[in-house]
Motif scaffolding. Structure first.
Motif, PDB file in Angstrom:
ATOM      1  N   ILE A  86       6.050   4.960  -8.379  1.00 42.12           N
ATOM      2  CA  ILE A  86       5.452   6.261  -8.085  1.00 42.12           C
ATOM      3  C   ILE A  86       6.511   7.346  -8.252  1.00 42.12           C
ATOM      4  O   ILE A  86       7.716   7.063  -8.286  1.00 42.12           O
ATOM      5  N   GLY A  87       6.077   8.578  -8.347  1.00 43.15           N
ATOM      6  CA  GLY A  87       6.987   9.717  -8.437  1.00 43.15           C
ATOM      7  C   GLY A  87       6.185  11.005  -8.456  1.00 43.15           C
ATOM      8  O   GLY A  87       4.947  10.985  -8.432  1.00 43.15           O
ATOM      9  N   THR A  88       6.875  12.126  -8.493  1.00 46.91           N
ATOM     10  CA  THR A  88       6.198  13.423  -8.522  1.00 46.91           C
ATOM     11  C   THR A  88       6.240  14.000  -9.932  1.00 46.91           C
ATOM     12  O   THR A  88       7.122  13.670 -10.736  1.00 46.91           O
ATOM     13  N   VAL A  89       5.271  14.864 -10.206  1.00 47.89           N
ATOM     14  CA  VAL A  89       5.214  15.546 -11.503  1.00 47.89           C
ATOM     15  C   VAL A  89       4.893  17.018 -11.276  1.00 47.89           C
ATOM     16  O   VAL A  89       4.170  17.374 -10.343  1.00 47.89           O
ATOM     17  N   GLU A  90       5.456  17.864 -12.134  1.00 49.96           N
ATOM     18  CA  GLU A  90       5.105  19.275 -12.095  1.00 49.96           C
ATOM     19  C   GLU A  90       3.764  19.483 -12.790  1.00 49.96           C
ATOM     20  O   GLU A  90       3.287  18.622 -13.539  1.00 49.96           O
ATOM     21  N   ALA A  91       3.178  20.645 -12.555  1.00 51.67           N
ATOM     22  CA  ALA A  91       1.860  20.928 -13.124  1.00 51.67           C
ATOM     23  C   ALA A  91       1.876  20.935 -14.647  1.00 51.67           C
ATOM     24  O   ALA A  91       0.847  20.697 -15.291  1.00 51.67           O
ATOM     25  N   VAL A  97       0.868  -1.179   0.000  1.00 50.96           N
ATOM     26  CA  VAL A  97       0.000   0.000   0.000  1.00 50.96           C
ATOM     27  C   VAL A  97       0.901   1.225   0.000  1.00 50.96           C
ATOM     28  O   VAL A  97       1.685   1.428   0.931  1.00 50.96           O
ATOM     29  N   THR A  98       0.803   2.013  -1.063  1.00 52.59           N
ATOM     30  CA  THR A  98       1.626   3.215  -1.188  1.00 52.59           C
ATOM     31  C   THR A  98       0.761   4.437  -0.950  1.00 52.59           C
ATOM     32  O   THR A  98      -0.308   4.586  -1.550  1.00 52.59           O
ATOM     33  N   ALA A  99       1.223   5.309  -0.053  1.00 53.59           N
ATOM     34  CA  ALA A  99       0.460   6.508   0.291  1.00 53.59           C
ATOM     35  C   ALA A  99       1.405   7.696   0.378  1.00 53.59           C
ATOM     36  O   ALA A  99       2.606   7.547   0.636  1.00 53.59           O
ATOM     37  N   VAL A 100       0.852   8.887   0.158  1.00 51.92           N
ATOM     38  CA  VAL A 100       1.640  10.119   0.212  1.00 51.92           C
ATOM     39  C   VAL A 100       0.967  11.088   1.172  1.00 51.92           C
ATOM     40  O   VAL A 100      -0.261  11.090   1.317  1.00 51.92           O
ATOM     41  N   GLU A 101       1.773  11.887   1.844  1.00 49.31           N
ATOM     42  CA  GLU A 101       1.213  12.866   2.771  1.00 49.31           C
ATOM     43  C   GLU A 101       0.510  13.974   2.003  1.00 49.31           C
ATOM     44  O   GLU A 101       1.012  14.467   0.997  1.00 49.31           O
ATOM     45  N   LYS A 102      -0.652  14.355   2.507  1.00 49.25           N
ATOM     46  CA  LYS A 102      -1.437  15.384   1.827  1.00 49.25           C
ATOM     47  C   LYS A 102      -0.900  16.782   2.083  1.00 49.25           C
ATOM     48  O   LYS A 102      -1.060  17.680   1.256  1.00 49.25           O
ATOM     49  N   ARG A 103      -0.251  16.989   3.245  1.00 45.47           N
ATOM     50  CA  ARG A 103       0.192  18.338   3.606  1.00 45.47           C
ATOM     51  C   ARG A 103       1.705  18.521   3.527  1.00 45.47           C
ATOM     52  O   ARG A 103       2.207  19.604   3.769  1.00 45.47           O
ATOM     53  N   SER A 104       2.420  17.448   3.218  1.00 48.46           N
ATOM     54  CA  SER A 104       3.875  17.540   3.127  1.00 48.46           C
ATOM     55  C   SER A 104       4.300  17.070   1.743  1.00 48.46           C
ATOM     56  O   SER A 104       4.311  15.875   1.455  1.00 48.46           O
ATOM     57  N   ALA A 105       4.628  18.011   0.871  1.00 51.96           N
ATOM     58  CA  ALA A 105       4.948  17.686  -0.517  1.00 51.96           C
ATOM     59  C   ALA A 105       6.143  16.747  -0.598  1.00 51.96           C
ATOM     60  O   ALA A 105       7.178  16.971   0.031  1.00 51.96           O
ATOM     61  N   GLY A 106       5.983  15.675  -1.365  1.00 54.55           N
ATOM     62  CA  GLY A 106       7.089  14.766  -1.626  1.00 54.55           C
ATOM     63  C   GLY A 106       7.258  13.622  -0.651  1.00 54.55           C
ATOM     64  O   GLY A 106       8.075  12.732  -0.881  1.00 54.55           O
ATOM     65  N   ARG A 107       6.503  13.585   0.447  1.00 49.12           N
ATOM     66  CA  ARG A 107       6.690  12.518   1.431  1.00 49.12           C
ATOM     67  C   ARG A 107       5.798  11.328   1.096  1.00 49.12           C
ATOM     68  O   ARG A 107       4.603  11.484   0.860  1.00 49.12           O
TER      69      ARG A 107
END
Length: 314
Positions: A245-250, A177-187
């Motif tokens: 998973i990873g991050t993306v810019e707008a 189960v992969t989850a990301v913090e809603k209020r801390s970008a990138g965690r």
């Protein structure tokens, strides 16, 4: 007169003596009967059954009375300090789809749902994923306020849930189960659940503020999602469910990932993150190939051109 009187007295005396003899004989022949034990025992058992039945009836009567409706009246006939009055029921407000359900106190009861149902694979439901995340954070997180404190499940959004394949380092299949913090970008966190029990957690933070960071960033610390133990190199269990998973810019409108013999798989973009999964059917030596495109279809990221991305598997 005297002679007649003496004969009468002698007759009375003889009768009295005879009666005494008869009474003495009866004293030896008349014996009291023994106590009727079977009858007494039957009466005793019947009495116990009757008491039990009466007690059971009393309990059933109490059980039939709603707890909230029970009240103790005070000495003046009004409710006293010991009154147990029924409380009005409270209904939790309906939460919009995709958001965590709130309790009466307004605190979120769990993590937020992913943007699409396609991010929950292999028959894993959101309820199962949320429960696994809660167990994992409770079992693997550090003390509150410490550097190892990972927070509560309601602070996270689940973006991917897939089955996991056991290997030499971590035997036994389960789910990730992969989850990301809603209020801390990138965690992010990746929780391993096996047989309904938390069996490990990986956590990290993607710092998009580092100079040279591209519009798409993959954290190599999450490699457990797309590879098995290095001890099993060349001997992976197949087919193998992989994820990334990873991050993306707008500015990024599309992300694709190719792995092994499979063609490009389009990732889901979810609140500044991308999540993708596929199935591997061959042994591999190269990591997944990631590409990002903007709204016009222009290639803006290629992991083969990213010096921070580890292209070769250990």
């Amino acid at each position: 007169m005297n002679g007649a009187g003496e004969r009468v007295n002698q007759g009375d005396f003889g009768f009295e003596e005879r009666m005494r003899e008869l009474l003495a004989e009866d004293a030896y022949t008349i014996q009291p009967s023994s106590a009727p034990y079977p009858a007494i025992r039957r009466r005793g058992l019947a009495e116990r059954r009757r008491r039990v039945a009466m007690a059971g009836a009393a309990l059933m009567t109490l059980a039939a009375v709603p707890v909230g409706a029970y009240a103790v009246a005070g000495g003046n006939g009004e409710r006293g300090a010991d009154t147990a009055a029924p409380k009005p029921s409270v209904s939790a407000p309906h939460s919009p789809a995709g958001s965590p359900r709130a309790t009466a106190g307004g605190t979120a009861a769990g993590p937020a749902q992913p943007a699409t149902g396609g991010q929950l694979l292999d028959g894993i439901t959101f309820a199962q994923a949320a429960d696994g995340l809660k167990k994992c954070l409770a079992a693997e997180g550090g003390p509150p306020g410490s550097a190892a404190d990972l927070g509560e499940a309601e602070n996270y959004r689940i973006i991917l849930a897939i089955r996991s394949t056991g290997d030499s380092n971590s035997p036994g299949d389960g789910i990730y189960v992969t989850a990301v913090e809603k209020r801390s970008a990138g965690r992010w966190v990746v929780c391993s659940i096996k047989d309904g029990v938390a069996s490990g957690i990986s956590a990290g933070t993607i710092d998009t503020g580092v100079p040279g960071t591209g519009p798409v960033v993959v954290d190599s610390n999450g490699e457990q999602l797309y590879q098995q133990s290095f001890m099993d190199k060349g001997r992976w269990k197949l087919p193998f469910r992989w994820g990334m998973i990873g991050t993306v810019e707008a500015s990024v409108a599309k992300v694709t990932v190719s792995y092994g013999d499979g063609g490009p798989v389009t990732a889901t973009l979810d609140h500044g993150w991308f999540a993708v999964a596929g199935q591997l059917n061959q042994q591999v030596t190269l990591a997944p190939h990631v590409k990002g495109y903007d709204g016009s279809g222009k290639l803006v990221y290629d992991s083969d051109q990213d010096g921070t991305y580890q292209r070769t598997l250990p």
